[in-house]
Scaffold this motif. Structure first.
Motif, PDB file in Angstrom:
ATOM      1  N   UNK A 237      35.521  50.649 -29.393  1.00  5.73           N
ATOM      2  CA  UNK A 237      36.497  50.855 -28.321  1.00  5.73           C
ATOM      3  C   UNK A 237      37.891  51.186 -28.847  1.00  5.73           C
ATOM      4  N   UNK A 238      38.124  50.904 -30.133  1.00  3.37           N
ATOM      5  CA  UNK A 238      39.427  51.209 -30.725  1.00  3.37           C
ATOM      6  C   UNK A 238      39.388  52.477 -31.591  1.00  3.37           C
ATOM      7  N   UNK A 239      38.331  53.264 -31.439  1.00  4.82           N
ATOM      8  CA  UNK A 239      38.191  54.499 -32.220  1.00  4.82           C
ATOM      9  C   UNK A 239      39.421  55.384 -32.029  1.00  4.82           C
ATOM     10  N   UNK A 240      39.979  55.832 -33.149  1.00  3.86           N
ATOM     11  CA  UNK A 240      41.147  56.702 -33.102  1.00  3.86           C
ATOM     12  C   UNK A 240      42.468  55.962 -33.037  1.00  3.86           C
ATOM     13  N   UNK A 241      42.432  54.629 -32.870  1.00  3.77           N
ATOM     14  CA  UNK A 241      43.659  53.848 -32.788  1.00  3.77           C
ATOM     15  C   UNK A 241      44.089  53.380 -34.183  1.00  3.77           C
ATOM     16  N   UNK A 242      45.397  53.324 -34.397  1.00  2.00           N
ATOM     17  CA  UNK A 242      45.920  52.900 -35.694  1.00  2.00           C
ATOM     18  C   UNK A 242      45.534  51.458 -35.990  1.00  2.00           C
ATOM     19  N   UNK A 243      45.144  51.207 -37.228  1.00  2.00           N
ATOM     20  CA  UNK A 243      44.762  49.864 -37.644  1.00  2.00           C
ATOM     21  C   UNK A 243      45.903  48.884 -37.380  1.00  2.00           C
ATOM     22  N   UNK A 244      47.121  49.310 -37.679  1.00  2.00           N
ATOM     23  CA  UNK A 244      48.275  48.415 -37.543  1.00  2.00           C
ATOM     24  C   UNK A 244      48.611  48.091 -36.092  1.00  2.00           C
ATOM     25  N   UNK A 245      48.041  48.831 -35.147  1.00  2.00           N
ATOM     26  CA  UNK A 245      48.325  48.571 -33.730  1.00  2.00           C
ATOM     27  C   UNK A 245      47.316  47.621 -33.098  1.00  2.00           C
TER      28      UNK A 245
ATOM     29  N   UNK B  99      33.505  53.966 -44.228  1.00  2.00           N
ATOM     30  CA  UNK B  99      34.058  54.942 -43.300  1.00  2.00           C
ATOM     31  C   UNK B  99      34.461  54.329 -41.971  1.00  2.00           C
ATOM     32  N   UNK B 100      34.642  52.999 -41.934  1.00  2.00           N
ATOM     33  CA  UNK B 100      35.129  52.342 -40.718  1.00  2.00           C
ATOM     34  C   UNK B 100      36.584  52.711 -40.459  1.00  2.00           C
ATOM     35  N   UNK B 101      37.328  52.956 -41.541  1.00  2.00           N
ATOM     36  CA  UNK B 101      38.729  53.338 -41.443  1.00  2.00           C
ATOM     37  C   UNK B 101      38.888  54.740 -42.027  1.00  2.00           C
ATOM     38  N   UNK B 102      39.462  55.640 -41.249  1.00  2.00           N
ATOM     39  CA  UNK B 102      39.671  57.015 -41.697  1.00  2.00           C
ATOM     40  C   UNK B 102      41.126  57.399 -41.461  1.00  2.00           C
ATOM     41  N   UNK B 103      41.532  58.514 -42.051  1.00  2.00           N
ATOM     42  CA  UNK B 103      42.874  59.029 -41.802  1.00  2.00           C
ATOM     43  C   UNK B 103      42.823  60.047 -40.683  1.00  2.00           C
ATOM     44  N   UNK B 104      43.751  59.963 -39.719  1.00  2.74           N
ATOM     45  CA  UNK B 104      43.834  61.014 -38.707  1.00  2.74           C
ATOM     46  C   UNK B 104      44.622  62.193 -39.261  1.00  2.74           C
ATOM     47  N   UNK B 105      44.890  63.189 -38.418  1.00  2.00           N
ATOM     48  CA  UNK B 105      45.548  64.404 -38.924  1.00  2.00           C
ATOM     49  C   UNK B 105      46.990  64.172 -39.343  1.00  2.00           C
ATOM     50  N   UNK B 106      47.525  62.982 -39.026  1.00  2.35           N
ATOM     51  CA  UNK B 106      48.876  62.634 -39.458  1.00  2.35           C
ATOM     52  C   UNK B 106      48.870  61.741 -40.699  1.00  2.35           C
ATOM     53  N   UNK B 107      47.678  61.451 -41.200  1.00  4.49           N
ATOM     54  CA  UNK B 107      47.565  60.601 -42.377  1.00  4.49           C
ATOM     55  C   UNK B 107      47.637  59.122 -42.077  1.00  4.49           C
ATOM     56  N   UNK B 108      47.497  58.750 -40.790  1.00  5.69           N
ATOM     57  CA  UNK B 108      47.549  57.345 -40.385  1.00  5.69           C
ATOM     58  C   UNK B 108      46.162  56.726 -40.423  1.00  5.69           C
ATOM     59  N   UNK B 109      45.984  55.545 -41.020  1.00  5.16           N
ATOM     60  CA  UNK B 109      44.678  54.872 -41.002  1.00  5.16           C
ATOM     61  C   UNK B 109      44.304  54.453 -39.580  1.00  5.16           C
TER      62      UNK B 109
END
Length: 257
Positions: free
Chosen positions: A219-227, A203-213
């Protein structure tokens, strides 16, 4: 009753501590339930030798001593058998998404088994229970089953967990059916029991409401993995994360390029 389309594993672990990287499993209990009602559930309870002395503070919680595990196999020695027993099944536990599943996944990876928990629906009875009554397994067992639980024994906890799940389904069937028209299927209960849609097992990586990982921690909670490629590079070289998490991050990054 829960609607099963494939076997369901109910499991509980006792460990030497709370750190899934440094600590080890010392007892595992598994109940395997089958679709339909004709086949009797299989129960497996095993002590596991951690390879070092069990800390006194852990013994004080679960009562499992060095004497209990001295003749037991290590997890690595039994890993192939456990993996074979649970593959092709969905999984139920109590607070398992946060503790038991990461612990088990990490133990499998140490034994160089990486696919035992792939393509699994995880029902966390604690999360499901907290939607109605945010308390402990012992209280859940008393509230829903009218019984007292002698906690911190893996076999007793695993048996209590499935009883609580079935009691929740029975008592809250109206709310469950309203949430999912198909009723209490494994997929629907797993969806209800997770706080967010996990992509990796930890559960380190989840989908946000837009379906983005996105990252679910730090400190990067909620930030896109690709960013966060620099952070991803650090994470991929960090022993504190499972191979499952690392491989999924690589897939996400490669899909973007």
């Amino acid at each position: 009753m829960i609607k099963l389309t494939r076997p369901l594993i109910v499991f509980d672990l006792e460990t030497t501590g709370l750190d899934f990287q440094k600590d080890r499993i010392i007892q595992i209990a598994i109940i395997k339930k089958y679709p339909g009602t004709n086949k009797k559930p299989l129960e497996v309870v095993r002590y596991v030798n951690p390879g070092f002395k069990i800390p006194p503070e852990a013994v004080a919680i679960h009562g499992i001593t060095d004497e209990d595990v001295k003749d037991a196999k290590t997890f690595k020695e039994m890993a192939q058998g456990i993996a074979k027993f649970i593959k092709g099944c969905d999984v139920v536990g109590y607070n398992s998404n946060r503790f038991d599943v990461p612990f088990l996944q990490t133990a499998f990876e140490r034994a160089e088994i990486y696919d035992a928990l792939n393509n699994v629906e995880f029902i966390d009875v604690f999360n499901l229970y907290c939607k109605f009554n945010p308390r402990t397994l012992s209280q859940a067992y008393a509230d829903y089953c009218g019984k007292q639980l002698k906690a911190h024994k893996a076999d007793a906890d695993a048996k209590a967990t499935i009883e609580v799940l079935e009691a929740i389904i029975d008592e809250h069937k109206g709310e469950i059916n309203a949430h999912n028209l198909e009723g209490p299927t494994v997929k629907n209960l797993a969806e209800m029991s997770r706080k967010s849609k996990k992509i990796d097992i930890l559960g380190c990586i989840v989908e946000n409401d837009k379906g983005t990982p996105v990252f679910s921690f730090g400190k990067h909670k909620g930030k896109a993995v690709t960013s966060q490629r620099t952070y991803c590079k650090w994470l991929l070289n960090n022993d504190g994360f499972t191979e499952n998490t690392k491989q999924l991050i690589k897939q996400i990054l490669n899909a973007k390029t």
